[in-house]
Write a protein that holds these residues in place. Sequence first.
Motif, PDB file in Angstrom:
ATOM      1  N   PRO A  70       1.103  -1.636   0.070  1.00 21.92           N
ATOM      2  CA  PRO A  70      -0.160  -0.145   0.340  1.00 21.92           C
ATOM      3  C   PRO A  70       0.854   1.197   0.246  1.00 21.92           C
ATOM      4  CG  PRO A  70      -0.319  -0.820   2.451  1.00 21.92           C
ATOM      5  CD  PRO A  70       0.716  -2.151   1.054  1.00 21.92           C
ATOM      6  N   ALA A  71       0.107   2.590  -0.344  1.00 20.76           N
ATOM      7  CA  ALA A  71       1.005   3.670  -0.784  1.00 20.76           C
ATOM      8  C   ALA A  71       0.541   3.954   0.555  1.00 20.76           C
ATOM      9  CB  ALA A  71       0.343   4.648  -1.986  1.00 20.76           C
ATOM     10  N   VAL A  72       1.279   4.966   1.332  1.00 20.21           N
ATOM     11  CA  VAL A  72       1.115   5.524   2.849  1.00 20.21           C
ATOM     12  C   VAL A  72       1.024   6.704   2.363  1.00 20.21           C
ATOM     13  CG1 VAL A  72       2.504   5.620   5.278  1.00 20.21           C
ATOM     14  CG2 VAL A  72       2.505   3.808   3.849  1.00 20.21           C
ATOM     15  N   PRO A  73       0.107   7.467   2.923  1.00 17.94           N
ATOM     16  CA  PRO A  73       0.424   9.487   2.635  1.00 17.94           C
ATOM     17  C   PRO A  73       0.302   9.712   4.101  1.00 17.94           C
ATOM     18  CG  PRO A  73      -2.398   7.909   2.544  1.00 17.94           C
ATOM     19  CD  PRO A  73      -1.218   7.299   2.384  1.00 17.94           C
ATOM     20  N   LEU A  74       0.529  10.506   4.986  1.00 21.88           N
ATOM     21  CA  LEU A  74      -0.229  11.529   5.726  1.00 21.88           C
ATOM     22  C   LEU A  74       0.345  12.586   5.047  1.00 21.88           C
ATOM     23  CD1 LEU A  74       3.607  11.468   7.134  1.00 21.88           C
ATOM     24  CD2 LEU A  74       3.529  10.984   5.024  1.00 21.88           C
ATOM     25  N   TYR A  75       0.024  14.131   6.597  1.00 17.78           N
ATOM     26  CA  TYR A  75       0.021  15.304   6.507  1.00 17.78           C
ATOM     27  C   TYR A  75      -0.188  15.931   7.979  1.00 17.78           C
ATOM     28  CZ  TYR A  75      -5.455  15.744   7.466  1.00 17.78           C
ATOM     29  OH  TYR A  75      -6.105  16.297   8.390  1.00 17.78           O
ATOM     30  N   LEU A  76       0.185  17.041   7.539  1.00 16.88           N
ATOM     31  CA  LEU A  76       0.312  17.937   9.185  1.00 16.88           C
ATOM     32  C   LEU A  76      -0.813  19.717   8.944  1.00 16.88           C
ATOM     33  CD1 LEU A  76       1.807  18.531  12.333  1.00 16.88           C
ATOM     34  CD2 LEU A  76       3.268  19.389  11.420  1.00 16.88           C
ATOM     35  N   GLN A  77      -1.336  19.708   9.831  1.00 15.11           N
ATOM     36  CA  GLN A  77      -1.848  21.034   8.939  1.00 15.11           C
ATOM     37  C   GLN A  77      -2.347  21.737   9.919  1.00 15.11           C
ATOM     38  OE1 GLN A  77      -5.865  20.594   6.924  1.00 15.11           O
ATOM     39  NE2 GLN A  77      -6.838  21.239   8.756  1.00 15.11           N
ATOM     40  N   TYR A  78      -2.041  23.276   9.679  1.00 13.04           N
ATOM     41  CA  TYR A  78      -1.974  24.019  10.536  1.00 13.04           C
ATOM     42  C   TYR A  78      -3.350  25.154  10.353  1.00 13.04           C
ATOM     43  CZ  TYR A  78      -1.492  28.856  13.381  1.00 13.04           C
ATOM     44  OH  TYR A  78      -2.324  30.010  14.268  1.00 13.04           O
ATOM     45  N   ALA A  79      -4.340  25.599  11.090  1.00 11.67           N
ATOM     46  CA  ALA A  79      -5.508  26.023  10.397  1.00 11.67           C
ATOM     47  C   ALA A  79      -6.389  27.750  12.164  1.00 11.67           C
ATOM     48  CB  ALA A  79      -7.043  25.203  10.956  1.00 11.67           C
ATOM     49  N   TRP A  80      -6.766  27.639  11.418  1.00  7.11           N
ATOM     50  CA  TRP A  80      -7.225  29.045  12.078  1.00  7.11           C
ATOM     51  C   TRP A  80      -8.640  30.196  11.664  1.00  7.11           C
ATOM     52  CZ3 TRP A  80      -3.714  29.233   7.866  1.00  7.11           C
ATOM     53  CH2 TRP A  80      -3.342  30.074   7.041  1.00  7.11           C
ATOM     54  N   ASN A  81      -9.207  30.692  11.919  1.00  2.00           N
ATOM     55  CA  ASN A  81     -10.359  30.772  11.681  1.00  2.00           C
ATOM     56  C   ASN A  81     -11.280  30.026  12.242  1.00  2.00           C
ATOM     57  OD1 ASN A  81     -12.397  33.504  10.522  1.00  2.00           O
ATOM     58  ND2 ASN A  81     -11.593  32.993   8.824  1.00  2.00           N
ATOM     59  N   GLY A  82     -11.601  29.350  13.289  1.00  4.30           N
ATOM     60  CA  GLY A  82     -12.620  28.665  12.664  1.00  4.30           C
ATOM     61  C   GLY A  82     -12.477  27.262  12.372  1.00  4.30           C
ATOM     62  N   GLY A  83     -11.416  27.210  11.869  1.00  4.06           N
ATOM     63  CA  GLY A  83     -11.263  26.193  11.179  1.00  4.06           C
ATOM     64  C   GLY A  83     -11.541  26.820   9.801  1.00  4.06           C
ATOM     65  N   ALA A  84     -11.747  27.694   9.094  1.00  2.00           N
ATOM     66  CA  ALA A  84     -12.151  28.245   7.967  1.00  2.00           C
ATOM     67  C   ALA A  84     -11.168  28.298   7.148  1.00  2.00           C
ATOM     68  CB  ALA A  84     -13.465  29.570   7.830  1.00  2.00           C
ATOM     69  N   SER A  85      -9.538  28.429   7.565  1.00  2.00           N
ATOM     70  CA  SER A  85      -8.415  29.097   6.881  1.00  2.00           C
ATOM     71  C   SER A  85      -7.469  27.834   7.285  1.00  2.00           C
ATOM     72  CB  SER A  85      -8.373  30.070   7.227  1.00  2.00           C
ATOM     73  OG  SER A  85      -9.045  31.193   6.312  1.00  2.00           O
ATOM     74  N   HIS A  86      -6.753  27.244   6.560  1.00  2.00           N
ATOM     75  CA  HIS A  86      -5.659  26.217   6.856  1.00  2.00           C
ATOM     76  C   HIS A  86      -4.362  26.163   6.243  1.00  2.00           C
ATOM     77  CE1 HIS A  86      -7.937  23.034   4.144  1.00  2.00           C
ATOM     78  NE2 HIS A  86      -7.018  22.603   3.830  1.00  2.00           N
ATOM     79  N   VAL A  87      -3.444  25.793   6.314  1.00  2.00           N
ATOM     80  CA  VAL A  87      -1.789  25.638   5.937  1.00  2.00           C
ATOM     81  C   VAL A  87      -1.892  24.116   5.469  1.00  2.00           C
ATOM     82  CG1 VAL A  87      -0.663  26.316   6.408  1.00  2.00           C
ATOM     83  CG2 VAL A  87       0.129  26.173   4.519  1.00  2.00           C
TER      84      VAL A  87
END
Length: 426
Positions: free
Chosen positions: A241-258
């Motif tokens: 299998p492939a292995v995907p992963l991520y790290l996320q930073y969100a703001w504005n109540g989750g309406a914005s993120h990178v």
Amino acid sequence: MKKKLTIVSLIAAGFVGLAQVNAQRDNRSHEENVVSVVGNEQVDAKDVERAFKSNAPTSPKENGLPRFAIVGKDGKFYLGLGAQFLGEGVFDWGDELPSALMMTPSAITPRTPGNGGNLRFAWQSSSIYMNFVAMPGSKNSVGLFFKADFTGNNNSFSIYHLYAKYRGLTVGYTASLFTDASAEPFTIDYAGPNGYPYLSLFTAYWQQNFTKNFSGAIGIDAPTASLSTASTTAMVNQRIPAVPLYLQYAWNGGASHVRLSGIVRPMQYRNEAAEKNKTIVGGGVQLSGMTNIVGGLSLQFNAAYGKGIGTYLQDDNGLGLDAVATTEAGKLKPVTNLGLTGGLSYQLSPKVTSNLVYSHLTNWFDKDATGVSSYYRYGDYVAANVIYAINKFVSAGIEYDYGHRKSVDATGPHSNRLQCQFAVTF
């Protein structure tokens, strides 16, 4: 050319204004106060709506909010059954697009004499769906989501989502974790931006919030591969299998993120010259996100780069561009892939939203690759639309699409599309 410029100018004018409201890409999937509870006045409809939203897919093109919900005794479960009709009138001009449903640059072929225009209709993206949440509001909450449309062979019923959620674990058939679905720009076009990473398959992943703003996830995707083989190479069953992963930073109540994502993707093939199976390890990275800019104007962005990730990019899927044969007998080498997408969305009023999208995809081949003259080298995609929500059940939209493709041998057909959509959602 004059027609194209006029259409783009009219739609781009939709971005002018000063509506001071929260930015949305599509009223149909980001509405408030949509769900009505049937037969139970003791449960707050807003709680049911929040539970449905947390269980539904996050793409702006998805609809996971049934207009009516059945609530069990003591609020132990919420069940919503919904349907969405999407009817489209499509007019194409330029080179040939095989599908009335999808503007896919890699699929454009040169037009034949007398066939420079084409009027068609599409409805196959219409769907039915079920959103079920048991023990809502508790740490043992369980969610089940199902959606099917008519995009199978000969307009047959096709499962689009079927997954379960429990304590941060998602298991089932849905978009890969490598897909940042909530940051995808909205298009009426079913396929969407050509360079955007979007792949549906059987997957399992675990998501967790580390702090108020930081979250992350890791998962596995069912083994897949799309390879271009030669006489001394062959496809074999995939087993890693492939292995995907991520790290996320969100703001504005989750309406914005990178979000910063990665994927490791092993692929197997048969070296016929050596009579052995071989493994190629591909992989990629992705930076994606969305944010409000000012007033009703918001931005969506995505950049994905890697080797052997063609299957994960919209326009490369199924073209054999994960890895290709080389001059060395029995050897395949991964293709280098790049996908770039940007979108601007403007909410002119609580009922009217406009979107402008650009996407690009490029494939690079190893100098030893063989038979590359007809391979897909790069493509561009443009979409501009205006969506009008007549009420919470009915909406309409108009969109202009442009697609262009270039093969390694420099052939480069292009096509234009104007489509209108009428949507009814329950």
